[in-house]
Design an enzyme around this catalytic site. Structure first.
Site, PDB file in Angstrom:
ATOM      1  N   ASP A 308     -93.167  21.209 -51.424  1.00 21.95           N
ATOM      2  CA  ASP A 308     -93.370  21.745 -50.083  1.00 21.95           C
ATOM      3  C   ASP A 308     -93.979  23.138 -50.230  1.00 21.95           C
ATOM      4  O   ASP A 308     -94.148  23.647 -51.348  1.00 21.95           O
ATOM      5  CB  ASP A 308     -92.051  21.776 -49.315  1.00 21.95           C
ATOM      6  CG  ASP A 308     -92.258  21.699 -47.803  1.00 21.95           C
ATOM      7  OD1 ASP A 308     -93.357  22.069 -47.320  1.00 21.95           O
ATOM      8  OD2 ASP A 308     -91.338  21.271 -47.098  1.00 21.95           O
ATOM      9  N   TYR A 309     -94.302  23.753 -49.113  1.00 21.91           N
ATOM     10  CA  TYR A 309     -95.065  24.996 -49.090  1.00 21.91           C
ATOM     11  C   TYR A 309     -94.352  26.091 -49.902  1.00 21.91           C
ATOM     12  O   TYR A 309     -93.341  26.633 -49.498  1.00 21.91           O
ATOM     13  CB  TYR A 309     -95.226  25.452 -47.639  1.00 21.91           C
ATOM     14  CG  TYR A 309     -96.318  26.455 -47.378  1.00 21.91           C
ATOM     15  CD1 TYR A 309     -97.484  26.086 -46.718  1.00 21.91           C
ATOM     16  CD2 TYR A 309     -96.187  27.770 -47.757  1.00 21.91           C
ATOM     17  CE1 TYR A 309     -98.479  27.013 -46.447  1.00 21.91           C
ATOM     18  CE2 TYR A 309     -97.173  28.706 -47.495  1.00 21.91           C
ATOM     19  CZ  TYR A 309     -98.318  28.321 -46.838  1.00 21.91           C
ATOM     20  OH  TYR A 309     -99.298  29.245 -46.566  1.00 21.91           O
TER      21      TYR A 309
END
Length: 784
Positions: A308-309
Site C-alpha cells: 500500500d502507499y
C-alpha cells in the site's frame, strides 16, 4: 521459486509500432546485446521475446525500476513525498526506474508517460497505470458497503464492469479494488469500502467484483486488473482507528479474514495489496509467513503483490526495520513484489544485490510477475491500447445502472404504520436537512474522477418525482460542517455549536403534511483515515431531529452515511427510517423511486447497526461464551452491559419491504446424512402483502459442538426471489460438505460429524429452524 521450462512469449512491439518506436528501443527488444544495436541497425530480428530473455537483458537498476511505483504529483492518497517536479519523474521513466504509476489519469497524461517509457527508455518496457476505481470512475455507483446491501451479485459484477469501461478509456490498466476486508467495527472509516461483517457474503461479493473488473480476458481493453486488498486483517484495527495495530487469533484469521481473499484468488484476481497494519508483531508488507506462506502457498496465489502507499518505508516507523535499506530487504524477502511510493526498492535494491545481501534471483521473481501482468493486459502488443479511442461507455446506460444500483442499495430500517411509501394525495412535503440539497456528499469517498457537486440531490429527486402533485419546500435546518474546504486530504470540521436554521426548519415541518429529513455524514467523514470515536449523528443534527419530529411526527428520516450509525433515539422519533448511504451519481432519483413506491425496497443490511458505540465491534456471528445472555433480568452473572442491550439496533440481514413475506415449510433432503455428502434445504416464501417485491432468503448454520467453538450462526447461502402479491416460491440451498466445516489455525479444512442446526429466514434474527445430523463416513445406520 519460479522456474519456466517453456518461456512464455511476448508479442513483439515492433510490427504494430515500428513507426512510433525509436530504432534503438525496437532493436533492444530483439538484439542479443546492446552492442548489436550500434553495430547493425539494418537487420532487425522481429521474433517475439520471452519474459525470461527480457529479464536477462535488464540491469539491476532496471529490475528495481520495474518494482517501483510512483504517483503523479496532482493526486495523492498518502503523505506527499518530498520529490522534485513532474519532469524528474519523466526522467526516472526515461532511465527505466519506474515500472508503474498511480494517480496518473486521462488520455493525455497516460499517453505522455507511456510514450517516454516505450520510445525513450533503453528497453521500451510499457508502464502500468493504476488507480482507485472503487465504485465507479466518472459515473459513481453506491459505495461498496451500500451496494453490498443489495445482495445482488450480478448487479455488483455489472457496476464493476461499467467502471472498468470508463476507466480504461482514460488510460487506466489496474484498479486497487475490490477491498475485501471483513470488518465488524463501524468506527473504522474504511468500513464504507468493503462488503460488511460476514465472510460468506464478502466472498461472494469479492468474486462478483473481480469478474466484473477483469471480465473474461484481461487482454480485452475494456477490462482492468483487479487487486484484492488489504492483506491481511486491516478491518480489525484496534478501536476502529485506521492504520492501528491488529491482534487477532489464528482462528479468526483463517475463518473470518481469509475467506474473501481465498474466493477472490480462486476467481482469478491478478494482484493483491498488502495492509498497513501488523499482525502477530510483523507489519503486513514484510510478513513472510502471511505473504509467501498463507497467500502464495495455502491460497495458491501466483500474481503480483504490491505494497500500500508507502508501507515499505513504514517498516521503520513500526519499529521493525532500522532504516530504509533494511525495510527494502525485509519487504522483498517477505514477499512484496512492488513498492508503491516508498522509494525503498528504487533506492536500495541495487545496493542490496551487489553486496550479496539479497539474491538477484529473488528480485527476478518479482520482476517476472510485473512483466507477466503487463503481458496479460496486452501492453506488449499495444502499449497505448488504453489511451482512448476505444468504445466509449454508453452515457444513458451508465445513468440507468447508477440509478438501479442506488435504489437496490437502500435499506428500509423502520416503517411505523406504513408511513412509506408516500401516500397519494400528500399536498405538501418539506425536504429538510444539511444533506437534503447536497450535490457532493452522495458521490461518497473514493469518487475517482467524478465531477464535484455532480450528484442528483434528494431535493431534486423528490421535485422530479412529486413536484407536479405536491408543494415541495426546503430548509437546510443546520450546517453539518463549518465553513472550511471539503476534500480528501482535509480533516472534517463539524459544526458543534451553530443552531441557526433549526427553528425555521421546525416551523416548515409543522405546516407540511410530510417531512423528509436528510441527515447523516458528509462523504469526507468516512473512508481512509476517517475513523470516528462517536458514530451517532455528527454535530447539531440530533437537535434538528428532535425539533422537526416534535413539530411533525410524520417525519421520515433518510440516513445518508458511509457507515452504520448508532441512532436509536432518532429511529424512535421517526415514522420511518431509510438507510440511503452515499448512493452515487443518481442518488436523488434512486431515493425518490423508493420513497414513492416506484421501487419497493429490497436491500438487507450487510453490517449490523449498533445501538451505541460502546457495543462496537458488534456482529451477528459471535460466539456463545460460557455465560451467554439470559432472559431473566434479575440475574447479573452473564455477559451483558449494565447500561445497554446486547442486541444491535438492526441486525445483519435486516431490511423491510412495502410488502410482507412469510416463510414456511422448512425441509431437509435428509435429517441424517453421511460425511462428504451434500444436503439440500428448501423453504417456501410467500408474498402475503399487496405489492410485488424482492426478498432475499438467507440460510444459516450452527455447529453447536466442535473441536473449536463455533459462532451462534453462520451465513451459508442466500437466494433472491421476486414475488407478485399472493405468489409463493420455494427457495433451495444445496450445501456442499465444506459448508459444515471450518478451518483450523493453519488453514486446514475440518468437517466434523455431529448435530447441525439449520435456519432459514429474512434476517439473522427472524428464522425458521430445524436440525440434522452428519454421520461419519463409513457409518451404517442399519448397524444401529
Amino acid at each position: 521459486m519460479m522456474h519456466h521450462t517453456t518461456p512464455r512469449r511476448l508479442a513483439s512491439l515492433l510490427p504494430a509500432h515500428a513507426r512510433s518506436l525509436s530504432a534503438a528501443a525496437a532493436l533492444l527488444w530483439t538484439a542479443a546485446t546492446p552492442l548489436a544495436v550500434a553495430q547493425d541497425t539494418a537487420t532487425v530480428d522481429t521474433a517475439p521475446v520471452s519474459i525470461d530473455e527480457l529479464v536477462g537483458r535488464m540491469t539491476m537498476a532496471e529490475k528495481a525500476g520495474q518494482l517501483n511505483m510512483l504517483a503523479g504529483l496532482w493526486d495523492v492518497t498518502g503523505p506527499v513525498q518530498e520529490r522534485g517536479p513532474e519532469r524528474e519523474k519523466y526522467e526516472a521513466i526515461r532511465n527505466g526506474k519506474v515500472g508503474a504509476m498511480l494517480n496518473v489519469t486521462g488520455v493525455d497524461a497516460t499517453r505522455t508517460a507511456q510514450r517516454i517509457a516505450v520510445e525513450e527508455s533503453r528497453l521500451g518496457i510499457p508502464l502500468l497505470f493504476g488507480y482507485d476505481v472503487v465504485h465507479g470512475y466518472e459515473t459513481m455507483f453506491p459505495t461498496p458497503l451500500a451496494e453490498a446491501c443489495s445482495w445482488d451479485l450480478d448487479l455488483m459484477r455489472r457496476t464493476a464492469a461499467a467502471a472498468a469501461i470508463e476507466a480504461t478509456d482514460e488510460g487506466i490498466h489496474w484498479t486497487f479494488a475490490p477491498m475485501v476486508d471483513v470488518s465488524r467495527d463501524a468506527r473504522w472509516g474504511r468500513v464504507v469500502e468493503g462488503a460488511g461483517e460476514d465472510p460468506y457474503l464478502g466472498s461472494k461479493i469479492a468474486v462478483a467484483r473481480v469478474r466484473g473488473f477483469q471480465g473474461e480476458d484481461l487482454a480485452d481493453p475494456q477490462t482492468v486488473a483487479a487487486c484484492l486488498k488489504h492483506f491481511a486483517a486491516y478491518g480489525f484495527a484496534e478501536a476502529g482507528r485506521d492504520y492501528n495495530t491488529v491482534d487477532i487469533s489464528r482462528m479468526t484469521l483463517q475463518n473470518v479474514v481469509m475467506p474473501p481473499f481465498r474466493a477472490g484468488v480462486d476467481a482469478g484476481a491478478v494482484s493483491v495489496m498488502t495492509a498497513f497494519n501488523e499482525v502477530n508483531g510483523i507489519p503486513a508488507t514484510a510478513d513472510r509467513a502471511m505473504l509467501r506462506g498463507v497467500l502464495r502457498k495455502d491460497l495458491g496465489f501466483g500474481g503480483l503483490v504490491l505494497s500500500d502507499y508507502g508501507s515499505c518505508q513504514h517498516l521503520v516507523l513500526h519499529g521493525y526495520a532500522s532504516n530504509l535499506k533494511e525495510a527494502a530487504r525485509m519487504s522483498l524477502e517477505g514477499g512484496c513484489d512492488m513498492d508503491m511510493e516508498g522509494n525503498a526498492y528504487a533506492s536500495k535494491l541495487e545496493e542490496l544485490v551487489k553486496s550479496g545481501v539479497v539474491p538477484e534471483s529473488l528480485v527476478d521473481q518479482s520482476v517476472y510477475r510485473v512483466l507477466d501482468l503487463k503481458q496479460r493486459l496486452g501492453l506488449f502488443d499495444d502499449p497505448y491500447r488504453y489511451c482512448g479511442g476505444g468504445a466509449r461507455a454508453d452515457a444513458e446506460a451508465m445513468t440507468a445502472l447508477s440509478r438501479e444500483a442506488g435504489r437496490k442499495s437502500i435499506v428500509l430500517l423502520h416503517n411505523r404504520d406504513n408511513a412509506l411509501p408516500i401516500a397519494e394525495g400528500v399536498g405538501s412535503i418539506a425536504v429538510i436537512g444539511p444533506l437534503a440539497d447536497d450535490r457532493d456528499a452522495p458521490l461518497g469517498t473514493w469518487r475517482a474522477k467524478a465531477a464535484a457537486d455532480s450528484a442528483v440531490t434528494v431535493l431534486e429527486g423528490v421535485q422530479a418525482a412529486l413536484g407536479k402533485h405536491a408543494k415541495i419546500s426546503h430548509a437546510e435546518g443546520c450546517r453539518l460542517l463549518n465553513d472550511t474546504p471539503r476534500g480528501f486530504a482535509l480533516k472534517s470540521s463539524v459544526n458543534e455549536t451553530d443552531l441557526t436554521g433549526i427553528e425555521e426548519a421546525a416551523e416548515l415541518a409543522a405546516e407540511s403534511d410530510l417531512v423528509l429529513l436528510v441527515v447523516g455524514e458528509d462523504c469526507y467523514q468516512s473512508g481512509e483515515a476517517r475513523s470516528r470515536a462517536r458514530i451517532d449523528l455528527p454535530g447539531v443534527q440530533p437537535q434538528l431531529v428532535k425539533a422537526v419530529t416534535a413539530a411533525n411526527p410524520n417525519t421520515v428520516i433518510l440516513l445518508m452515511s458511509g457507515r452504520p450509525l448508532a441512532v436509536p433515539e432518532e429511529c424512535e422519533l421517526a415514522a420511518a427510517v431509510l438507510q440511503v448511504w452515499h448512493l452515487g451519481s443518481q442518488s436523488g432519483h434512486a431515493i425518490a423511486d423508493v420513497l414513492t413506491g416506484a421501487y419497493n425496497p429490497s436491500a438487507k443490511l450487510a453490517a449490523s447497526v449498533p445501538r451505541s458505540v460502546g457495543q462496537a465491534p458488534i456482529y451477528y456471528n459471535h460466539k456463545n461464551t460460557g455465560r451467554p445472555g439470559v432472559e431473566d433480568d434479575t440475574q447479573v452473572w452473564y455477559s451483558h452491559y449494565e447500561d445497554e442491550s446486547n442486541e444491535p439496533l438492526f441486525p445483519f440481514g435486516h431490511g423491510l419491504s412495502y410488502t410482507t413475506f412469510k416463510y414456511s415449510n422448512l425441509k431437509l433432503s435428509d435429517e441424517t446424512f453421511t460425511e462428504g455428502e451434500t444436503l439440500t434445504v428448501t423453504a417456501d416464501v410467500k408474498n402475503i402483502g399487496e405489492r410485488a417485491g424482492v426478498e432475499t432468503a438467507q440460510l444459516y448454520l450452527r455447529d453447536p459442538v466442535a473441536s473449536r467453538t463455533r459462532p451462534v450462526l453462520q451465513l451459508r447461502g442466500f437466494e433472491q426471489v421476486s414475488l407478485e402479491p399472493g405468489e409463493s416460491a420455494t427457495v433451495e440451498f444445496v450445501l456442499q460438505p465444506a459448508a459444515f466445516g471450518f478451518r483450523d489455525e493453519t488453514g486446514n479444512l475440518l468437517v466434523e460429524p455431529g448435530e447441525f442446526r439449520v435456519f432459514v429466514g429474512g434476517s439473522s434474527e427472524s428464522l425458521l429452524r430445524t436440525s440434522c445430523r452428519m454421520e461419519p463416513a463409513g457409518h451404517s445406520s442399519a448397524a444401529d
